[in-house]
Design a protein around this motif. Structure first.
Motif, PDB file in Angstrom:
ATOM      1  N   GLY A  24      71.243   5.285 -35.909  1.00  0.00           N
ATOM      2  CA  GLY A  24      70.082   4.496 -35.601  1.00  0.00           C
ATOM      3  C   GLY A  24      69.385   4.222 -37.006  1.00  0.00           C
ATOM      4  N   ASN A  25      69.919   4.621 -38.204  1.00  0.00           N
ATOM      5  CA  ASN A  25      69.096   4.307 -39.350  1.00  0.00           C
ATOM      6  C   ASN A  25      69.795   3.077 -39.869  1.00  0.00           C
ATOM      7  OD1 ASN A  25      67.605   6.796 -39.562  1.00  0.00           O
ATOM      8  ND2 ASN A  25      69.204   8.042 -40.172  1.00  0.00           N
ATOM      9  N   PHE A  39      79.762  -8.143 -39.145  1.00  0.00           N
ATOM     10  CA  PHE A  39      78.505  -7.319 -39.644  1.00  0.00           C
ATOM     11  C   PHE A  39      77.273  -7.827 -38.737  1.00  0.00           C
ATOM     12  CE2 PHE A  39      79.103  -5.280 -43.811  1.00  0.00           C
ATOM     13  CZ  PHE A  39      79.325  -4.035 -43.406  1.00  0.00           C
ATOM     14  N   LEU A  40      77.578  -9.291 -38.131  1.00  0.00           N
ATOM     15  CA  LEU A  40      76.322  -9.761 -37.463  1.00  0.00           C
ATOM     16  C   LEU A  40      75.607  -8.911 -36.469  1.00  0.00           C
ATOM     17  CD1 LEU A  40      74.874 -12.425 -37.609  1.00  0.00           C
ATOM     18  CD2 LEU A  40      76.455 -13.310 -35.790  1.00  0.00           C
ATOM     19  N   ALA A  41      76.213  -8.185 -35.684  1.00  0.00           N
ATOM     20  CA  ALA A  41      75.947  -7.506 -34.656  1.00  0.00           C
ATOM     21  C   ALA A  41      75.107  -6.446 -35.111  1.00  0.00           C
ATOM     22  CB  ALA A  41      76.878  -7.226 -33.681  1.00  0.00           C
ATOM     23  N   ASP A  42      75.531  -6.069 -36.199  1.00  0.00           N
ATOM     24  CA  ASP A  42      75.181  -4.442 -36.796  1.00  0.00           C
ATOM     25  C   ASP A  42      74.067  -4.774 -37.767  1.00  0.00           C
ATOM     26  OD1 ASP A  42      76.994  -3.013 -35.247  1.00  0.00           O
ATOM     27  OD2 ASP A  42      78.262  -3.198 -36.850  1.00  0.00           O
ATOM     28  N   PHE A  43      73.779  -5.853 -38.458  1.00  0.00           N
ATOM     29  CA  PHE A  43      72.765  -6.099 -39.474  1.00  0.00           C
ATOM     30  C   PHE A  43      71.537  -6.272 -38.768  1.00  0.00           C
ATOM     31  CE2 PHE A  43      75.640  -7.774 -43.079  1.00  0.00           C
ATOM     32  CZ  PHE A  43      75.941  -6.649 -43.367  1.00  0.00           C
ATOM     33  N   LYS A  44      70.548  -5.554 -39.361  1.00  0.00           N
ATOM     34  CA  LYS A  44      69.000  -5.889 -39.042  1.00  0.00           C
ATOM     35  C   LYS A  44      68.254  -6.298 -40.474  1.00  0.00           C
ATOM     36  CE  LYS A  44      70.007  -3.686 -34.931  1.00  0.00           C
ATOM     37  NZ  LYS A  44      69.823  -4.340 -33.752  1.00  0.00           N
ATOM     38  N   LYS A  45      67.305  -7.155 -39.967  1.00  0.00           N
ATOM     39  CA  LYS A  45      66.557  -7.629 -41.223  1.00  0.00           C
ATOM     40  C   LYS A  45      65.324  -6.757 -41.135  1.00  0.00           C
ATOM     41  CE  LYS A  45      64.716 -11.621 -43.227  1.00  0.00           C
ATOM     42  NZ  LYS A  45      64.281 -12.925 -43.254  1.00  0.00           N
ATOM     43  N   LYS A  46      65.400  -5.929 -42.306  1.00  0.00           N
ATOM     44  CA  LYS A  46      64.548  -4.989 -42.631  1.00  0.00           C
ATOM     45  C   LYS A  46      63.269  -5.432 -43.454  1.00  0.00           C
ATOM     46  CE  LYS A  46      64.184  -0.177 -44.209  1.00  0.00           C
ATOM     47  NZ  LYS A  46      64.975   0.940 -44.819  1.00  0.00           N
ATOM     48  N   GLU A  47      62.173  -5.541 -42.728  1.00  0.00           N
ATOM     49  CA  GLU A  47      61.114  -6.367 -43.557  1.00  0.00           C
ATOM     50  C   GLU A  47      60.539  -5.513 -44.613  1.00  0.00           C
ATOM     51  OE1 GLU A  47      60.316  -9.016 -42.822  1.00  0.00           O
ATOM     52  OE2 GLU A  47      61.378  -9.383 -40.998  1.00  0.00           O
ATOM     53  N   VAL A  66      80.306  -2.037 -47.593  1.00  0.00           N
ATOM     54  CA  VAL A  66      79.226  -2.176 -48.420  1.00  0.00           C
ATOM     55  C   VAL A  66      79.721  -1.856 -49.800  1.00  0.00           C
ATOM     56  CG1 VAL A  66      77.089  -0.910 -49.045  1.00  0.00           C
ATOM     57  CG2 VAL A  66      77.603  -1.336 -46.502  1.00  0.00           C
ATOM     58  N   PRO A  67      79.862  -2.956 -50.700  1.00  0.00           N
ATOM     59  CA  PRO A  67      80.305  -2.625 -51.887  1.00  0.00           C
ATOM     60  C   PRO A  67      79.079  -2.013 -52.916  1.00  0.00           C
ATOM     61  CG  PRO A  67      79.336  -4.812 -51.646  1.00  0.00           C
ATOM     62  CD  PRO A  67      79.185  -4.157 -50.393  1.00  0.00           C
ATOM     63  N   ILE A  68      79.637  -1.308 -53.984  1.00  0.00           N
ATOM     64  CA  ILE A  68      78.697  -0.459 -54.804  1.00  0.00           C
ATOM     65  C   ILE A  68      79.050  -0.864 -56.202  1.00  0.00           C
ATOM     66  CG2 ILE A  68      78.098   1.914 -55.283  1.00  0.00           C
ATOM     67  CD1 ILE A  68      79.564   2.883 -53.016  1.00  0.00           C
ATOM     68  N   PRO A  69      78.535  -2.145 -56.811  1.00  0.00           N
ATOM     69  CA  PRO A  69      78.771  -2.489 -57.982  1.00  0.00           C
ATOM     70  C   PRO A  69      78.164  -1.890 -58.832  1.00  0.00           C
ATOM     71  CG  PRO A  69      77.465  -4.171 -56.911  1.00  0.00           C
ATOM     72  CD  PRO A  69      77.858  -3.048 -55.808  1.00  0.00           C
ATOM     73  N   SER A  90      65.383 -10.087 -47.925  1.00  0.00           N
ATOM     74  CA  SER A  90      66.173 -11.259 -47.829  1.00  0.00           C
ATOM     75  C   SER A  90      67.377 -11.334 -48.427  1.00  0.00           C
ATOM     76  CB  SER A  90      65.214 -12.428 -48.108  1.00  0.00           C
ATOM     77  OG  SER A  90      65.013 -12.400 -49.495  1.00  0.00           O
ATOM     78  N   ARG A  91      67.411 -10.647 -49.649  1.00  0.00           N
ATOM     79  CA  ARG A  91      68.322 -10.545 -50.829  1.00  0.00           C
ATOM     80  C   ARG A  91      69.564  -9.462 -50.290  1.00  0.00           C
ATOM     81  NH1 ARG A  91      67.171 -11.954 -56.548  1.00  0.00           N
ATOM     82  NH2 ARG A  91      69.176 -12.724 -56.488  1.00  0.00           N
ATOM     83  N   ALA A  92      69.132  -8.443 -49.789  1.00  0.00           N
ATOM     84  CA  ALA A  92      69.811  -7.289 -49.116  1.00  0.00           C
ATOM     85  C   ALA A  92      69.977  -6.930 -47.810  1.00  0.00           C
ATOM     86  CB  ALA A  92      69.755  -6.208 -50.111  1.00  0.00           C
ATOM     87  N   PRO A  93      70.524  -7.546 -46.795  1.00  0.00           N
ATOM     88  CA  PRO A  93      70.186  -7.283 -45.438  1.00  0.00           C
ATOM     89  C   PRO A  93      70.891  -5.773 -45.224  1.00  0.00           C
ATOM     90  CG  PRO A  93      71.499  -9.011 -45.609  1.00  0.00           C
ATOM     91  CD  PRO A  93      71.288  -8.614 -47.238  1.00  0.00           C
ATOM     92  N   CYS A  94      70.449  -5.173 -43.915  1.00  0.00           N
ATOM     93  CA  CYS A  94      70.878  -3.837 -43.661  1.00  0.00           C
ATOM     94  C   CYS A  94      72.083  -4.092 -42.440  1.00  0.00           C
ATOM     95  CB  CYS A  94      69.731  -3.119 -43.158  1.00  0.00           C
ATOM     96  SG  CYS A  94      68.632  -2.954 -44.606  1.00  0.00           S
ATOM     97  N   VAL A  95      72.713  -2.809 -42.507  1.00  0.00           N
ATOM     98  CA  VAL A  95      73.722  -2.398 -41.519  1.00  0.00           C
ATOM     99  C   VAL A  95      73.049  -1.139 -40.523  1.00  0.00           C
ATOM    100  CG1 VAL A  95      75.079  -0.937 -42.667  1.00  0.00           C
ATOM    101  CG2 VAL A  95      76.062  -2.256 -40.483  1.00  0.00           C
TER     102      VAL A  95
END
Length: 622
Positions: free
Chosen positions: A36-37, A13-21, A274-277, A26-31
């Protein structure tokens, strides 16, 4: 992306995750999706299912609010969950209390199976938006590739048509991203090959006990993110016979100071899922997102993958659609057959349990099969284990020929019910129009008298629907003309070498459903010599099977369904039972159906020739 963040995200995921401000990011990173979304990599599940925690729909509203308060920014719902309104209320409350803005939240919902026509997609999404109280959703998914009518009966809308409706919705700005759910690899390949827009997501069941390695790998190679529902698999109470030793998992949890549930969710993230608990417990909701301060080693990921059983927890995904009978009752369009040898009878209890576990909801038996006791025990086992309730099942049994007197029908059914351990059956059939005495010799009882006894049984509530078996069109017409209740079903032999086109057409014209026994005909070994083709290795059938990624047996069952009949495959093999119900993710073309019809020779497996001189012998006429 800061170093601390990089240390807590899986290499894939490292290449795909973005830190959405956004708050809580910080608790739920994004892919980053292929359009592009950005999508947060943990979602709160809201499907209400049957768990006690979901008894109150208002719990959904509270859980959504608690989740947003805890830092979740992704909420997953669906039209069929019947909770979009409550999800919307939870979102609105969080916005009103300045916990988030609408732009901070990623909302996923899904199109249900009865809205698959292109022109239905946008209105269905607009209804979801109205219930959610939103102007758009971030992700809209086709819930299943299978289409149904509003009454739950099977429909034949190609999911390629549905996808065009999804593209329409995206172009209108009602949804930012579009994807699918419960699609297999072949369906994804076909969708990508025939569409302008690639799905961004495939939401499927993924857990340590159902790892979906091939699916996850395929989606990764094609830029499709996998969302995983039922992420805990059989590690939570599913009333399954699967026994799991959690000791290794608990050791990993102790190492990181986490719960075993948090380790499972982190395991899925490490695998690019992406888990959906789902939870309505506030403490558990908070716990389920506290996943981003540790990472698992490759060895730990491999160890957890070792729990794989290749067994789904949600068998409803494979359940057969239903057809609406002429009395208003609904009948699943695939049934487990139970007629067989003495050896088969001894295995029938287990076979029925396996079938229900695999998603079958229609079981076909008969007094004559001498296995009603075993069938009933299999049903009781499944109910006891919590797989189903009695109301979930459709049970068919049949009146044998030596109980054709009107006064004998109800006592015979009561004996069947006693053997089955049930208070009623869903469908009771006259097994044959021919009456016999207890010694097997012919008896002169008109089947109209028998049918009046069947009507008595229906009026008493012992059978919800009544029908016939092995009747021809003239006999059915006579019942319709002379009696009060029209038969709901005619169960007859239908297979590639006995296509029964005139009789099926007649039944359709008078609104009598057809059930098809001996669906494989002479494809399976029989006692008769020099039987006609096809066999399971027939080149024409293999060609069709390869196109859809199915077996030739599955092609034949689908052929019968696409002709409007309900096939009754019999098996006591667990693998074959599962395979026989996995036929609702494709449809045959008219040309393919016609090519199978060409095998017709009007030759029966069961001709009951010993009764050919009986006045009610049915097989002399269509």
């Amino acid at each position: 992306m800061n170093q601390a963040f990089e240390e807590t995200v899986s290499p894939y995921f490292l290449a795909d995750f973005k830190k959405k401000e956004i708050a809580g990011a910080s608790r739920a990173p994004c892919v980053e999706l292929n359009d592009g979304n950005l999508m947060p990599i943990v979602a709160l599940g809201t499907g209400r299912g049957t768990a006690k925690e979901n008894e109150s729909v208002d719990e959904v509203r509270k859980s959504v609010f608690w989740a947003l308060e805890a830092g979740y920014r992704h909420i997953d719902t669906a039209a069929v969950y019947d909770d979009e309104e409550q999800v919307g209320q939870g979102i609105a409350e969080a916005i009103q209390k300045n916990i988030v803005t609408r732009e901070d939240i990623f909302v996923t919902t899904k199109l249900w199976n009865d809205k698959h026509r292109r022109e239905q997609v946008v209105p269905a999404l607009q209804e979801s938006l109205r219930r959610l109280g939103l102007d758009y959703v971030d992700l809209y998914l086709i819930h299943f590739p299978v289409s149904t009518k509003e009454d739950g009966s099977a429909d034949s809308v190609d999911y390629l048509e549905t996808w065009k409706g999804m593209e329409d919705a995206k172009q209108l700005g009602l949804v930012k991203s579009i994807g699918v759910s419960n699609f297999n690899i072949k369906q994804l390949q076909r969708l990508m090959a025939n569409s302008y827009t690639r799905p961004v997501v495939n939401e499927v069941e993924v857990s340590p006990t159902f790892t979906q390695e091939s699916m996850v790998a395929f989606c990764r190679q094609n830029g499709i993110v996998v969302m995983g529902y039922s992420p805990f698999g059989f590690f939570v109470g599913r009333d399954s016979t699967t026994q799991i030793d959690k000791s290794a998992l608990l050791q990993i949890a102790d190492k990181y100071g986490k719960s075993f549930g948090q380790v499972i969710l982190r395991y899925l993230i490490e695998r690019g899922v992406v888990p959906i608990p789902k939870s309505t417990n506030q403490k558990r909701i908070v716990q389920n997102i506290d996943l981003f301060d540790f990472s698992l080693t490759e060895q730990e990921v491999a160890l957890i993958s070792g729990y794989n059983t290749n067994k789904k927890t949600l068998t409803w995904a494979l359940q057969a659609p239903v057809t609406l009978l002429n009395d208003g009752n609904k009948m699943p369009i695939l049934a487990l057959g139970t007629a067989g040898s003495k050896d088969d009878i001894s295995r029938m209890r287990q076979a029925v349990y396996w079938a229900i576990e695999a998603g079958y909801r229609h079981i076909d038996t008969a007094e004559f099969y001498r296995d009603e006791v075993e069938v009933g025990l299999g049903i009781a086992d499944a109910i006891k284990k919590g797989l189903v309730t009695r109301e979930d099942l459709f049970v068919t049994t049949k009146l044998w020929n030596n109980h054709h007197a009107r006064s004998a029908v109800i006592p015979a059914l009561q004996e069947s019910l006693k053997r089955l351990g049930l208070n009623y059956v869903d469908l009771y059939l006259v097994h044959s129009p021919i009456a016999i005495k207890d010694d097997g010799t012919a008896e002169d009882i008109d089947y109209l008298e028998t049918w009046r006894g069947m009507e008595d049984a229906k009026k008493r509530g012992l059978a919800k629907s009544i029908g016939v078996s092995n009747f021809n069109s003239e006999q059915i017409s006579r019942i319709i003309k002379e009696c009060e209740v029209k038969p709901a079903v005619n169960q007859i032999e239908v297979n590639p070498t006995l296509s029964q086109e005139p009789l099926i057409a007649y039944c359709r014209s008078v609104d009598v459903a057809v059930m098809s026994y001996s669906p494989f005909g002479f494809m399976v070994s029989r006692w008769k010599q020099d039987t006609p083709p096809p066999r399971f290795d027939d080149p024409e059938l293999i060609k069709i099977a390869q196109k859809y990624g199915k077996s030739t047996g599955q092609i034949i069952l689908r052929y019968l369904i696409d002709r409007g009949t309900t096939p009754i495959p019999k098996s006591t093999s667990k693998d074959r039972i599962i395979q026989n119900i996995d036929i609702f993710d494709f449809s045959l073309t008219d040309e393919e159906i016609d090519s199978i019809k060409k095998f017709n020779k009007n030759i029966r497996v069961y001709d009951f020739i010993e009764w050919k001189d009986h006045p009610y012998y049915a097989f002399n006429k269509p």
